[in-house]
Design a protein around this motif. Structure first.
Motif, PDB file in Angstrom:
ATOM      1  N   GLY A  58      17.398  86.704  -9.675  1.00 16.47           N
ATOM      2  CA  GLY A  58      17.640  86.305  -8.297  1.00 16.47           C
ATOM      3  C   GLY A  58      17.523  87.398  -7.260  1.00 16.47           C
ATOM      4  O   GLY A  58      17.901  87.196  -6.106  1.00 16.47           O
ATOM      5  N   SER A  59      17.006  88.581  -7.641  1.00 16.35           N
ATOM      6  CA  SER A  59      16.867  89.707  -6.695  1.00 16.35           C
ATOM      7  C   SER A  59      18.199  89.978  -5.984  1.00 16.35           C
ATOM      8  O   SER A  59      18.240  90.225  -4.775  1.00 16.35           O
ATOM      9  N   LEU A  60      19.278  89.957  -6.760  1.00 13.64           N
ATOM     10  CA  LEU A  60      20.604  90.048  -6.175  1.00 13.64           C
ATOM     11  C   LEU A  60      20.894  91.424  -5.582  1.00 13.64           C
ATOM     12  O   LEU A  60      21.694  91.542  -4.641  1.00 13.64           O
ATOM     13  N   SER A  61      20.274  92.476  -6.120  1.00 15.90           N
ATOM     14  CA  SER A  61      20.482  93.804  -5.539  1.00 15.90           C
ATOM     15  C   SER A  61      19.300  94.262  -4.694  1.00 15.90           C
ATOM     16  O   SER A  61      19.448  95.149  -3.853  1.00 15.90           O
ATOM     17  N   SER A  62      18.132  93.678  -4.869  1.00 15.96           N
ATOM     18  CA  SER A  62      16.947  94.124  -4.131  1.00 15.96           C
ATOM     19  C   SER A  62      16.678  93.315  -2.865  1.00 15.96           C
ATOM     20  O   SER A  62      15.825  93.681  -2.068  1.00 15.96           O
ATOM     21  N   ARG A  63      17.401  92.217  -2.684  1.00 18.16           N
ATOM     22  CA  ARG A  63      17.122  91.360  -1.527  1.00 18.16           C
ATOM     23  C   ARG A  63      17.178  92.127  -0.207  1.00 18.16           C
ATOM     24  O   ARG A  63      16.286  91.973   0.647  1.00 18.16           O
ATOM     25  N   SER A  64      18.181  92.941  -0.019  1.00 15.66           N
ATOM     26  CA  SER A  64      18.310  93.668   1.259  1.00 15.66           C
ATOM     27  C   SER A  64      17.136  94.611   1.473  1.00 15.66           C
ATOM     28  O   SER A  64      16.668  94.784   2.613  1.00 15.66           O
ATOM     29  N   TYR A  65      16.620  95.216   0.387  1.00 17.69           N
ATOM     30  CA  TYR A  65      15.463  96.107   0.524  1.00 17.69           C
ATOM     31  C   TYR A  65      14.219  95.312   0.917  1.00 17.69           C
ATOM     32  O   TYR A  65      13.426  95.757   1.757  1.00 17.69           O
ATOM     33  N   ILE A  66      14.042  94.160   0.313  1.00 18.07           N
ATOM     34  CA  ILE A  66      12.886  93.319   0.639  1.00 18.07           C
ATOM     35  C   ILE A  66      12.936  92.906   2.097  1.00 18.07           C
ATOM     36  O   ILE A  66      11.936  92.982   2.823  1.00 18.07           O
ATOM     37  N   GLU A  67      14.096  92.474   2.548  1.00 13.24           N
ATOM     38  CA  GLU A  67      14.223  92.018   3.931  1.00 13.24           C
ATOM     39  C   GLU A  67      14.021  93.161   4.914  1.00 13.24           C
ATOM     40  O   GLU A  67      13.413  92.979   5.978  1.00 13.24           O
ATOM     41  N   THR A  68      14.512  94.341   4.577  1.00 12.55           N
ATOM     42  CA  THR A  68      14.291  95.508   5.439  1.00 12.55           C
ATOM     43  C   THR A  68      12.812  95.848   5.536  1.00 12.55           C
ATOM     44  O   THR A  68      12.275  96.073   6.637  1.00 12.55           O
ATOM     45  N   GLN A  69      12.134  95.899   4.396  1.00 16.37           N
ATOM     46  CA  GLN A  69      10.703  96.226   4.404  1.00 16.37           C
ATOM     47  C   GLN A  69       9.886  95.138   5.101  1.00 16.37           C
ATOM     48  O   GLN A  69       8.877  95.432   5.749  1.00 16.37           O
ATOM     49  N   ALA A  70      10.302  93.891   4.982  1.00 15.69           N
ATOM     50  CA  ALA A  70       9.581  92.799   5.650  1.00 15.69           C
ATOM     51  C   ALA A  70       9.517  93.035   7.152  1.00 15.69           C
ATOM     52  O   ALA A  70       8.502  92.742   7.797  1.00 15.69           O
ATOM     53  N   GLY A  71      10.582  93.573   7.717  1.00 17.37           N
ATOM     54  CA  GLY A  71      10.609  93.825   9.153  1.00 17.37           C
ATOM     55  C   GLY A  71       9.764  94.994   9.593  1.00 17.37           C
ATOM     56  O   GLY A  71       9.574  95.189  10.801  1.00 17.37           O
TER      57      GLY A  71
END
Length: 427
Positions: A191-204
């Protein structure tokens, strides 16, 4: 904005979208990349086998670290600067003895700095698989036109496609001055439980996202369901099942009632599905169970359906069905809506159409479908980044010991990805 069709469990259904973009014929640089990639099939197969033969189940820190080291070295040779992004520990409620803790490994972020005015691309893939170290399915082997093994399709084959697309661009000097980031996470399968915040940051921080999940039977995915997961633990009162049965309060019995309520949330017409996938409980045959637990999967097409389901989970958890009014039964529920639905946008459709048009130039034909399966592309797109998330190999049997990847699709998808990346960078 177009909404997803229901039910999304019907895959490989051709969806009407805007007319395909027109792409100019291949130029000399692109033909040179194709020629180079035509000579790389053997090396690509060997790299997939090497990665697949390293167990990198989501909780296998050592295996994930080894895969991360290999890929980091490869990206370093292409001029990327490597950073490690820390994982984290996720604790869930559980019965005594279960102690369910997800100790999630670190992630890799590789960057090439580009011009401030240039297009910024974010390439994504996951290093983990669903196969733990004790799984009997551990070895990759080529079987004619297919490569069988753990993760060969989902998604170590896709990681190799990504790597060789970048290598092809580098052979022509086309990475110089370009802003490209590669994010490789270690926890996608849980579920990308620890990487979600990194993905969302890079998306921006980028203009387009490309994810190298498998393309199934030559199918590009347009929209995806949202995903959630829940852990429900019921605590009761133990007693002797013969001498004092009436004194007990069975956690298993109460959980059984709750499971029926959970499963009844499934509604094929609206596209919502709930699956109680794992159930544990009890201490002994002759003991009224003091604890029982269930691990639950949720899929939903619209964001508000996820919020409603989360509320229903809590209501089911709070309601005592088997011993009404008893204060000797209780339940604790942990819920994560870990992936929002991937809702197509005009920008993501443009990216999809361009990819299909480039495929036609290469003689690669694709269907278009929605999917009930989730990827990190749902996270990046929900954060505002137009994302295509099915650039990986043509494969089948994912998440089973029948997993395989079509060998020829390694080179085919690398060609498609290299040209797509080149043309997006030229915008």
């Amino acid at each position: 904005m177009r909404k997803l069709l229901h039910p999304l469990v019907i895959l490989f259904t051709l969806l009407p979208i805007a007319a395909l973009a027109q792409e100019v014929e291949l130029n000399e640089e692109e033909m040179a990349m194709n020629t180079w990639l035509d000579q790389q099939e053997r090396q690509m197969v060997a790299m997939v086998e090497r990665l697949a033969n390293i167990n990198s189940g989501s909780l296998n820190r050592n295996g994930l670290s080894e895969v991360a080291s290999i890929l980091s070295r490869e990206l370093t040779t292409l001029g990327f600067t490597i950073s490690s992004l820390p994982g984290r520990v996720i604790e869930m409620p559980s019965c005594p003895g279960s102690n369910l803790v997800l100790d999630l490994s670190d992630h890799v972020l590789a960057r090439r700095a580009g011009l401030a005015s240039g297009t910024r691309l974010l390439l994504m893939g996951h290093m983990d698989t669903v196969f733990p170290p004790e799984s009997p399915f551990q070895t990759a082997r080529q079987q004619g036109e297919n490569l069988a093994g753990p993760g060969v399709s989902d998604m170590k084959g896709g990681l190799v496609v990504m790597l060789y697309a970048l290598r092809a661009l580098n052979e022509e000097g086309l990475l110089d001055g370009q802003a490209i980031s590669v994010l490789l996470n270690s926890d996608e399968e849980v579920g990308s439980l620890s990487s979600r915040s990194y993905i969302e940051t890079q998306a921006g921080q980028h203009d387009y996202g490309l994810v190298f999940e498998p393309s199934g039977g030559n199918t590009m995915i347009r929209g995806r369901k949202g995903l959630g997961q829940a852990r429900m633990v019921v605590n009761g009162r133990a007693s002797h099942s013969g001498a004092a049965h009436e004194d007990g309060r069975s956690a298993i019995r109460e959980l059984a009632y709750k499971i029926i309520e959970l499963e009844n949330m499934t509604d094929y017409e609206t596209g919502v599905t709930v699956n109680v996938g794992i159930v544990n409980g009890g201490e002994a045959r002759n003991t009224v169970s003091p604890c029982a637990e269930a691990y639950v999967d949720l899929r939903y097409p619209e964001p508000e359906q996820g919020t409603t389901a989360e509320q229903q989970f809590q209501e089911i958890s709070d309601t005592i069905y088997s011993y009404p009014g008893s204060d000797e039964l209780s339940a604790e529920t942990w819920v994560q809506l870990h992936r929002p639905p991937k809702i197509p946008t005009e920008e993501s459709d443009h990216l999809l159409n361009r990819t299909i048009a480039i495929g036609k130039l290469l003689g690669q034909e694709f269907n278009i479908s929605d999917s009930g399966g989730g990827t990190d592309g749902s996270l990046s797109q929900a954060a505002g980044l137009p994302t295509l998330d099915s650039l990986g190999v043509s494969g089948s049997g994912n998440h089973s010991d029948r997993e395989q990847a079509n060998v020829s699709s390694l080179v085919e998808r690398a060609k498609l990805s290299a040209i797509l990346i080149k043309r997006l960078l030229e915008e």
